[in-house]
Design a protein around this motif. Structure first.
Motif, PDB file in Angstrom:
ATOM      1  N   ASP A 205       1.096  -1.324   0.484  1.00  0.00           N
ATOM      2  CA  ASP A 205      -0.066   0.208  -0.130  1.00  0.00           C
ATOM      3  C   ASP A 205       0.720   1.299  -0.594  1.00  0.00           C
ATOM      4  O   ASP A 205       0.654   2.208  -0.592  1.00  0.00           O
ATOM      5  CB  ASP A 205      -0.442   0.096   1.403  1.00  0.00           C
ATOM      6  CG  ASP A 205      -2.398  -1.226   0.982  1.00  0.00           C
ATOM      7  OD1 ASP A 205      -2.170  -1.505   0.156  1.00  0.00           O
ATOM      8  OD2 ASP A 205      -2.665  -2.028   2.021  1.00  0.00           O
ATOM      9  N   PHE A 206       1.776   1.350   0.883  1.00  0.00           N
ATOM     10  CA  PHE A 206       2.612   2.535   0.967  1.00  0.00           C
ATOM     11  C   PHE A 206       3.396   2.790  -0.396  1.00  0.00           C
ATOM     12  O   PHE A 206       3.576   3.312  -1.233  1.00  0.00           O
ATOM     13  CB  PHE A 206       4.022   2.006   1.615  1.00  0.00           C
ATOM     14  CG  PHE A 206       4.821   3.238   1.667  1.00  0.00           C
ATOM     15  CD1 PHE A 206       5.455   4.304   3.094  1.00  0.00           C
ATOM     16  CD2 PHE A 206       5.942   3.823   1.238  1.00  0.00           C
ATOM     17  CE1 PHE A 206       5.669   5.444   2.992  1.00  0.00           C
ATOM     18  CE2 PHE A 206       7.005   4.726   1.729  1.00  0.00           C
ATOM     19  CZ  PHE A 206       6.888   5.073   2.464  1.00  0.00           C
ATOM     20  N   GLU A 208       2.300   2.233  -3.354  1.00  0.00           N
ATOM     21  CA  GLU A 208       1.245   2.414  -4.314  1.00  0.00           C
ATOM     22  C   GLU A 208       0.805   3.644  -3.963  1.00  0.00           C
ATOM     23  O   GLU A 208       0.641   4.135  -5.048  1.00  0.00           O
ATOM     24  CB  GLU A 208      -0.172   1.197  -3.609  1.00  0.00           C
ATOM     25  CG  GLU A 208       0.082   0.032  -4.511  1.00  0.00           C
ATOM     26  CD  GLU A 208       0.477  -0.258  -6.054  1.00  0.00           C
ATOM     27  OE1 GLU A 208      -0.233   0.881  -6.896  1.00  0.00           O
ATOM     28  OE2 GLU A 208       0.462  -1.084  -6.878  1.00  0.00           O
ATOM     29  N   LYS A 209       0.635   3.841  -2.997  1.00  0.00           N
ATOM     30  CA  LYS A 209       0.167   5.459  -2.061  1.00  0.00           C
ATOM     31  C   LYS A 209       1.563   6.375  -2.868  1.00  0.00           C
ATOM     32  O   LYS A 209       1.627   7.792  -3.584  1.00  0.00           O
ATOM     33  CB  LYS A 209       0.179   5.456  -0.988  1.00  0.00           C
ATOM     34  CG  LYS A 209      -0.169   6.712  -0.318  1.00  0.00           C
ATOM     35  CD  LYS A 209      -0.278   6.983   1.068  1.00  0.00           C
ATOM     36  CE  LYS A 209       0.194   8.790   1.389  1.00  0.00           C
ATOM     37  NZ  LYS A 209      -0.317   8.315   3.160  1.00  0.00           N
ATOM     38  N   HIS A 210       2.626   6.245  -3.252  1.00  0.00           N
ATOM     39  CA  HIS A 210       4.093   6.737  -3.066  1.00  0.00           C
ATOM     40  C   HIS A 210       4.655   6.842  -4.420  1.00  0.00           C
ATOM     41  O   HIS A 210       5.519   7.029  -5.075  1.00  0.00           O
ATOM     42  CB  HIS A 210       5.148   6.657  -2.280  1.00  0.00           C
ATOM     43  CG  HIS A 210       4.733   7.073  -1.132  1.00  0.00           C
ATOM     44  ND1 HIS A 210       5.433   8.645  -0.766  1.00  0.00           N
ATOM     45  CD2 HIS A 210       3.905   6.204  -0.206  1.00  0.00           C
ATOM     46  CE1 HIS A 210       4.272   8.446   0.748  1.00  0.00           C
ATOM     47  NE2 HIS A 210       3.927   7.579   1.609  1.00  0.00           N
ATOM     48  N   LYS A 211       3.439   5.998  -5.329  1.00  0.00           N
ATOM     49  CA  LYS A 211       4.095   5.672  -7.015  1.00  0.00           C
ATOM     50  C   LYS A 211       4.712   5.222  -7.356  1.00  0.00           C
ATOM     51  O   LYS A 211       6.019   5.575  -8.040  1.00  0.00           O
ATOM     52  CB  LYS A 211       3.581   6.655  -7.726  1.00  0.00           C
ATOM     53  CG  LYS A 211       1.790   7.416  -7.434  1.00  0.00           C
ATOM     54  CD  LYS A 211       2.404   8.266  -8.115  1.00  0.00           C
ATOM     55  CE  LYS A 211       0.512   9.207  -8.210  1.00  0.00           C
ATOM     56  NZ  LYS A 211      -0.053  10.444  -8.629  1.00  0.00           N
TER      57      LYS A 211
END
Length: 318
Positions: A205-206, A208-211
């Motif tokens: 998730d981290f 993905e969130k930070h691309k």
């Protein structure tokens, strides 16, 4: 540097030729103070991060502190094909007998800064992956403010765990990400070979969130070579400089049994060497390390030989 020790020359041994046909005959062991006088036009420095305190904090298998010397013992036996004018210096080991991970990370930052000031390419031998934080920060001191320093991490793990309870071998890239966020800068990070069973949902998730850019283990193989190469080239085109870190625990334990956290279904050396070749050809590489060798669990020095083989390849391609 508080816990800095010189290299034991006995770690550099092998066949004798008197013609520098083997690397142990080519290597020059120097103290940091003597290295400051280096005037070689083309030089590479090896420095050991002889600490597994970060691995212990991360609940890994203890033993990686002996990794740097194990790599030296295998590397010295290999053939030397380097030009006479290329110098290779062994600058010894940083240690952490008191288990202070933050202190040794800071000492590594200082050491890498010194190496770069001498216009020398650093190769750091680990040791725990917590060294990445110090290595990156040392390199960053030599990157112009308007340029980007990207990270390419060959690893089964993201190593993006929060460092709320202190730095460890699973936190270095989270620490870097948070530092850059405070400065309002982008985090350019590519992880190759990550596995679902070695990373929690929070870590994905981290990412993905930070691309963040990553490639899972099932697609990181020769079967998908063209895809891997394309993804890597696209990533490198968008950055100015590259720091590469190779975690031996990402390799299949068939190749690397002697690591802090074994990966039976990990990746193979051939795909890593293909990628390293592309990284070197980009002419953007400014520093490299190889981490998590744990001689305590090695079999017939197989993992140490793999690490030494990768270092030997890089020495002759830089």
């Amino acid at each position: 540097m508080k816990n800095y020790v010189l290299t034991d020359i006995k770690n550099w041994d092998g066949r004798k030729s008197n013609k520098k046909l083997y690397l142990h005959e080519k290597i020059e062991c120097l103290s940091m103070d003597d290295f400051k006088k280096n005037s070689a036009s083309k030089s590479i420095a090896l420095l050991g991060y002889a600490s597994d305190s970060g691995v212990e904090r991360n609940h890994g298998r203890i033993g990686a502190a002996k990794g740097p010397d194990a790599i030296r013992r295998q590397l010295g036996k290999f053939a030397n094909h380097l030009p006479e004018e290329t110098s290779i210096f062994d600058l010894g080991n940083l240690t952490s007998p008191d288990g202070d991970v933050e202190a040794i990370q800071k000492e590594l930052e200082t050491a890498v800064d010194l190496i770069k000031k001498q216009h020398t390419f650093p190769i750091i031998l680990g040791g725990g992956h917590d060294l990445a934080y110090g290595h990156y920060n040392g390199l960053l001191k030599h990157i112009p403010e308007d340029k980007t320093l990207a990270i390419i991490n060959f690893d089964a793990h993201f190593d993006l765990r929060p460092n709320d309870n202190g730095s460890n071998s699973g936190t270095p890239f989270y620490q870097i990400a948070m530092d850059l966020q405070k400065k309002g800068k982008s985090f350019h990070y590519k992880a190759l070979g990550v596995t679902q069973n070695a990373n929690t949902k929070d870590l994905f998730d981290f990412a993905e969130k930070h691309k963040l850019n990553y490639l899972r283990r099932e697609y990181f193989s020769h079967t998908y070579l063209e895809h891997v190469q394309l993804r890597l080239i696209q990533f490198m085109e968008d950055v100015d400089y590259i720091y590469t870190t190779i975690d031996l625990d990402g390799f299949s334990s068939a190749y690397a049994p002697g690591v802090s956290a074994a990966s039976p279904a990990g990746f193979s050396p051939d795909i890593v060497l293909e990628c390293v070749k592309l990284i070197l050809e980009s002419d953007k590489l400014v520093g490299l390390d190889i981490v998590e060798l744990n001689p305590k669990y090695d079999i017939d020095d197989q993992t140490a030989k793999l690490a030494a083989t990768i270092v030997h390849y890089i020495l002759h391609k830089i």
